[in-house]
Design a protein around this motif. Structure first.
Motif, PDB file in Angstrom:
ATOM      1  N   VAL A   1       0.765  -1.175  -0.127  1.00 51.66           N
ATOM      2  CA  VAL A   1       0.014   0.051   0.230  1.00 51.66           C
ATOM      3  C   VAL A   1       0.978   1.311  -0.092  1.00 51.66           C
ATOM      4  CG1 VAL A   1      -1.795   1.080   1.179  1.00 51.66           C
ATOM      5  CG2 VAL A   1      -1.758  -1.150   1.221  1.00 51.66           C
ATOM      6  N   PHE A   2       1.800   1.488   1.055  1.00 52.15           N
ATOM      7  CA  PHE A   2       2.643   2.668   1.060  1.00 52.15           C
ATOM      8  C   PHE A   2       3.529   2.604  -0.004  1.00 52.15           C
ATOM      9  CE2 PHE A   2       0.948   2.039   5.352  1.00 52.15           C
ATOM     10  CZ  PHE A   2       0.595   3.525   5.610  1.00 52.15           C
ATOM     11  N   ASP A   3       4.201   1.522  -0.352  1.00 53.93           N
ATOM     12  CA  ASP A   3       5.057   1.579  -1.708  1.00 53.93           C
ATOM     13  C   ASP A   3       4.279   2.005  -2.742  1.00 53.93           C
ATOM     14  OD1 ASP A   3       7.394   0.839  -0.468  1.00 53.93           O
ATOM     15  OD2 ASP A   3       7.035  -1.230  -0.286  1.00 53.93           O
ATOM     16  N   LEU A   4       3.012   1.638  -3.112  1.00 51.93           N
ATOM     17  CA  LEU A   4       2.047   2.041  -4.209  1.00 51.93           C
ATOM     18  C   LEU A   4       2.013   3.268  -4.268  1.00 51.93           C
ATOM     19  CD1 LEU A   4       0.507   1.221  -6.728  1.00 51.93           C
ATOM     20  CD2 LEU A   4      -1.278   0.904  -4.966  1.00 51.93           C
ATOM     21  N   ALA A   5       1.720   4.178  -3.034  1.00 45.57           N
ATOM     22  CA  ALA A   5       1.621   5.547  -2.996  1.00 45.57           C
ATOM     23  C   ALA A   5       3.025   6.186  -3.249  1.00 45.57           C
ATOM     24  CB  ALA A   5       1.339   5.996  -1.522  1.00 45.57           C
ATOM     25  N   TYR A   6       4.258   5.738  -3.023  1.00 48.72           N
ATOM     26  CA  TYR A   6       5.527   6.246  -2.972  1.00 48.72           C
ATOM     27  C   TYR A   6       5.443   6.165  -4.654  1.00 48.72           C
ATOM     28  CZ  TYR A   6      10.562   7.096  -2.773  1.00 48.72           C
ATOM     29  OH  TYR A   6      11.710   7.564  -2.829  1.00 48.72           O
ATOM     30  N   TYR A   7       5.420   5.053  -5.318  1.00 52.66           N
ATOM     31  CA  TYR A   7       5.642   4.944  -6.670  1.00 52.66           C
ATOM     32  C   TYR A   7       4.768   6.072  -7.659  1.00 52.66           C
ATOM     33  CZ  TYR A   7       7.950   0.674  -5.125  1.00 52.66           C
ATOM     34  OH  TYR A   7       8.858  -0.125  -4.560  1.00 52.66           O
TER      35      TYR A   7
ATOM     36  N   ALA B   1      11.461   2.926 -23.462  1.00 60.49           N
ATOM     37  CA  ALA B   1      12.315   2.138 -22.958  1.00 60.49           C
ATOM     38  C   ALA B   1      13.082   3.159 -22.018  1.00 60.49           C
ATOM     39  CB  ALA B   1      13.287   1.570 -23.917  1.00 60.49           C
ATOM     40  N   ALA B   2      13.313   4.434 -22.448  1.00 61.55           N
ATOM     41  CA  ALA B   2      14.074   5.397 -21.676  1.00 61.55           C
ATOM     42  C   ALA B   2      13.145   6.096 -20.606  1.00 61.55           C
ATOM     43  CB  ALA B   2      14.376   6.608 -22.904  1.00 61.55           C
ATOM     44  N   SER B   3      11.744   6.225 -20.961  1.00 65.43           N
ATOM     45  CA  SER B   3      10.834   6.659 -19.981  1.00 65.43           C
ATOM     46  C   SER B   3      10.522   5.671 -19.004  1.00 65.43           C
ATOM     47  CB  SER B   3       9.454   6.639 -20.908  1.00 65.43           C
ATOM     48  OG  SER B   3       8.483   7.067 -19.711  1.00 65.43           O
ATOM     49  N   TRP B   4      10.809   4.324 -18.987  1.00 71.58           N
ATOM     50  CA  TRP B   4      10.530   3.378 -18.093  1.00 71.58           C
ATOM     51  C   TRP B   4      11.676   3.392 -17.238  1.00 71.58           C
ATOM     52  CZ3 TRP B   4      13.869  -0.707 -16.930  1.00 71.58           C
ATOM     53  CH2 TRP B   4      13.290  -1.770 -15.937  1.00 71.58           C
ATOM     54  N   LEU B   5      13.030   3.581 -17.802  1.00 71.48           N
ATOM     55  CA  LEU B   5      14.280   3.691 -17.030  1.00 71.48           C
ATOM     56  C   LEU B   5      14.333   4.973 -16.120  1.00 71.48           C
ATOM     57  CD1 LEU B   5      16.772   2.552 -16.391  1.00 71.48           C
ATOM     58  CD2 LEU B   5      17.934   3.556 -18.381  1.00 71.48           C
ATOM     59  N   CYS B   6      13.866   6.240 -16.667  1.00 71.54           N
ATOM     60  CA  CYS B   6      13.445   7.313 -15.749  1.00 71.54           C
ATOM     61  C   CYS B   6      12.773   7.127 -14.699  1.00 71.54           C
ATOM     62  CB  CYS B   6      13.251   8.486 -16.565  1.00 71.54           C
ATOM     63  SG  CYS B   6      14.265   9.143 -17.989  1.00 71.54           S
ATOM     64  N   ALA B   7      11.508   6.353 -15.045  1.00 76.35           N
ATOM     65  CA  ALA B   7      10.775   5.913 -13.896  1.00 76.35           C
ATOM     66  C   ALA B   7      11.326   5.246 -12.894  1.00 76.35           C
ATOM     67  CB  ALA B   7       9.505   5.353 -14.593  1.00 76.35           C
ATOM     68  N   MET B   8      11.945   3.963 -12.954  1.00 74.47           N
ATOM     69  CA  MET B   8      12.768   3.368 -12.288  1.00 74.47           C
ATOM     70  C   MET B   8      13.698   4.185 -11.307  1.00 74.47           C
ATOM     71  SD  MET B   8      11.277   0.536 -12.648  1.00 74.47           S
ATOM     72  CE  MET B   8       9.689   1.514 -13.156  1.00 74.47           C
ATOM     73  N   LEU B   9      14.452   4.983 -12.018  1.00 71.88           N
ATOM     74  CA  LEU B   9      15.381   5.829 -11.003  1.00 71.88           C
ATOM     75  C   LEU B   9      14.640   6.737 -10.226  1.00 71.88           C
ATOM     76  CD1 LEU B   9      17.920   6.969 -13.897  1.00 71.88           C
ATOM     77  CD2 LEU B   9      18.229   5.583 -11.993  1.00 71.88           C
ATOM     78  N   TYR B  10      13.562   7.212 -10.647  1.00 73.23           N
ATOM     79  CA  TYR B  10      12.728   7.990  -9.625  1.00 73.23           C
ATOM     80  C   TYR B  10      11.841   7.103  -8.639  1.00 73.23           C
ATOM     81  CZ  TYR B  10      11.918  12.853 -11.621  1.00 73.23           C
ATOM     82  OH  TYR B  10      12.021  13.904 -11.748  1.00 73.23           O
ATOM     83  N   CYS B  11      11.856   5.954  -8.682  1.00 71.13           N
ATOM     84  CA  CYS B  11      11.339   5.284  -7.734  1.00 71.13           C
ATOM     85  C   CYS B  11      12.399   4.358  -6.880  1.00 71.13           C
ATOM     86  CB  CYS B  11      10.323   3.925  -8.307  1.00 71.13           C
ATOM     87  SG  CYS B  11       8.986   4.420  -9.297  1.00 71.13           S
TER      88      CYS B  11
ATOM     89  N   TRP C   1       3.777   3.306 -13.808  1.00 73.08           N
ATOM     90  CA  TRP C   1       4.359   3.982 -14.621  1.00 73.08           C
ATOM     91  C   TRP C   1       3.575   3.965 -15.878  1.00 73.08           C
ATOM     92  CZ3 TRP C   1       6.308   1.383 -19.090  1.00 73.08           C
ATOM     93  CH2 TRP C   1       6.998   1.918 -20.331  1.00 73.08           C
ATOM     94  N   TYR C   2       2.991   2.588 -16.563  1.00 71.44           N
ATOM     95  CA  TYR C   2       2.150   2.438 -17.604  1.00 71.44           C
ATOM     96  C   TYR C   2       0.996   3.135 -17.634  1.00 71.44           C
ATOM     97  CZ  TYR C   2       0.015   0.282 -21.797  1.00 71.44           C
ATOM     98  OH  TYR C   2      -0.520   0.008 -22.923  1.00 71.44           O
TER      99      TYR C   2
ATOM    100  N   ILE D   1       0.352   5.824 -15.665  1.00 66.91           N
ATOM    101  CA  ILE D   1       0.139   7.296 -15.586  1.00 66.91           C
ATOM    102  C   ILE D   1       0.428   7.809 -16.897  1.00 66.91           C
ATOM    103  CG2 ILE D   1       1.846   9.192 -14.880  1.00 66.91           C
ATOM    104  CD1 ILE D   1       1.719   7.970 -12.075  1.00 66.91           C
ATOM    105  N   PHE D   2       1.414   7.336 -17.717  1.00 71.61           N
ATOM    106  CA  PHE D   2       1.847   7.839 -18.973  1.00 71.61           C
ATOM    107  C   PHE D   2       0.786   7.135 -20.282  1.00 71.61           C
ATOM    108  CE2 PHE D   2       5.659   8.761 -16.821  1.00 71.61           C
ATOM    109  CZ  PHE D   2       6.021   9.851 -17.516  1.00 71.61           C
ATOM    110  N   TYR D   3       0.204   5.950 -20.148  1.00 71.00           N
ATOM    111  CA  TYR D   3      -0.314   5.361 -21.213  1.00 71.00           C
ATOM    112  C   TYR D   3      -1.880   5.036 -20.958  1.00 71.00           C
ATOM    113  CZ  TYR D   3       4.374   4.946 -22.688  1.00 71.00           C
ATOM    114  OH  TYR D   3       5.836   5.279 -23.102  1.00 71.00           O
ATOM    115  N   CYS D   4      -2.491   5.223 -19.923  1.00 72.83           N
ATOM    116  CA  CYS D   4      -3.771   4.841 -19.723  1.00 72.83           C
ATOM    117  C   CYS D   4      -4.603   5.902 -20.655  1.00 72.83           C
ATOM    118  CB  CYS D   4      -4.239   5.381 -18.103  1.00 72.83           C
ATOM    119  SG  CYS D   4      -5.863   4.838 -17.735  1.00 72.83           S
ATOM    120  N   PRO D   5      -5.755   5.175 -21.143  1.00 72.84           N
ATOM    121  CA  PRO D   5      -6.719   5.804 -22.203  1.00 72.84           C
ATOM    122  C   PRO D   5      -7.343   7.062 -21.623  1.00 72.84           C
ATOM    123  CG  PRO D   5      -6.819   3.361 -22.258  1.00 72.84           C
ATOM    124  CD  PRO D   5      -5.896   3.743 -21.178  1.00 72.84           C
ATOM    125  N   LEU D   6      -7.239   8.019 -22.479  1.00 74.10           N
ATOM    126  CA  LEU D   6      -7.907   9.326 -21.836  1.00 74.10           C
ATOM    127  C   LEU D   6      -7.453   9.981 -20.648  1.00 74.10           C
ATOM    128  CD1 LEU D   6     -11.749   8.244 -22.241  1.00 74.10           C
ATOM    129  CD2 LEU D   6     -10.309   9.539 -23.860  1.00 74.10           C
TER     130      LEU D   6
END
Length: 293
Positions: free
Chosen positions: A24-30, A52-62, A94-95, A97-102
């Protein structure tokens, strides 16, 4: 002590200090971390051109704080990536936030009441990371107080400290946003928290770790929620830091005033990473979309 016994605060602090953060808390952190990534200039464009670059940036943020702390302590920087459940959870966030429809998921988590709850939960994780970093360094270096402070500090703010490296992955280079030169509230608080937890680990302050975790979490969550609600990028430490720097370093106070004046003069320039994430980057994307239309 009688009051503490009546309120059962001792048991509560012990339970809170040992409470599991996953999922739960880790999910909020991510969610909050990747939400801030989307606010960054060029992040949306990178997600379209190079997922791929976007995913890597997200992993660095997390997980940037774990990577940096492992490098400092002589471990492999990819050790944390063996936690498949955490990687999959962060990747799913990550997916969405960036790619969810609408943009539905982004709109839900960016809705201010929801965002404030998530921000408070993120600070719970940050405090636990600082305490865990100090404890880990204490086991490796029993009398290395400075190593404990540095490790706890990196665990709490490693993402911000690696921001310039992450910018290179997005094709952006802004050295003026270096977190060492312009420390934000979470970075400063992580440093002060690391000092407190180091003093507690060395038994130099008569407070149990559970109580210290609860108090510091309450402090971090309260101020971070207030600052997020007010879209503020200030620091509650500003007055004490200004007075102390002026007392110890003489001209430091004048330098800070000049620095603040320099940043507040141009209205269009981002005043800090926090304001850029919250307001300026979002406005830039909206202006670009209008021009495209």
């Amino acid at each position: 002590m009688e009051v503490l016994d009546i309120l059962n605060l001792g048991e509560f602090t012990q339970y809170f200090a040992k409470m599991a953060m996953f999922p739960v808390f880790d999910l909020a952190y991510y969610i909050v971390s990747i939400l801030y990534l989307k606010y960054e200039p060029g992040a949306v464009e990178v997600s379209r051109k190079s997922p791929a670059a976007s995913w890597l940036c997200a992993m660095l943020y997390c997980f940037g704080s774990y990577i940096l702390a492992d490098i400092m302590l002589g471990h492999s920087p990819i050790d944390y990536f063996h936690n498949n459940s955490h990687i999959l959870l962060a990747s799913a966030v990550w997916y969405l936030i960036f790619y969810c429809p609408l943009n539905l998921f982004y709109k839900c988590v960016a809705f201010l009441p929801v965002k404030l709850v998530l921000v408070a939960m993120k600070e719970v994780v940050r405090t636990r990371k600082i305490a865990a970093g100090v404890h880990h360094a204490h086991h490796a270096y029993h009398h290395g107080c400075f190593i404990m402070v540095i490790t706890g500090y990196v665990k709490g703010s490693g993402v911000a400290l690696m921001s310039n490296f992450e910018q290179l992955l997005r094709g952006v280079w802004r050295p003026e946003t270096n977190e060492i030169l312009n420390m934000s509230f979470p970075t400063k608080a992580s440093l002060y928290g690391a000092i407190l937890f180091t003093l507690q680990e060395m038994h130099w302050i008569p407070v149990s770790k559970g109580i210290l975790i609860c108090l510091f979490t309450l402090f971090m969550a309260t101020f971070k929620v207030i600052m997020t609600a007010r879209h503020s990028h200030g620091s509650p430490f500003a007055f004490v830091e200004s007075w102390t720097c002026h007392l110890l370093f003489g001209s430091a106070l004048e330098a800070e005033d000049t620095h603040n004046h320099h940043h507040t003069a141009p209205a269009a320039a981002p005043a800090s990473p926090a304001k850029t994430k919250e307001d300026l980057s979002e406005g830039t994307r909206k202006r670009k979309s209008k021009k495209a239309e």
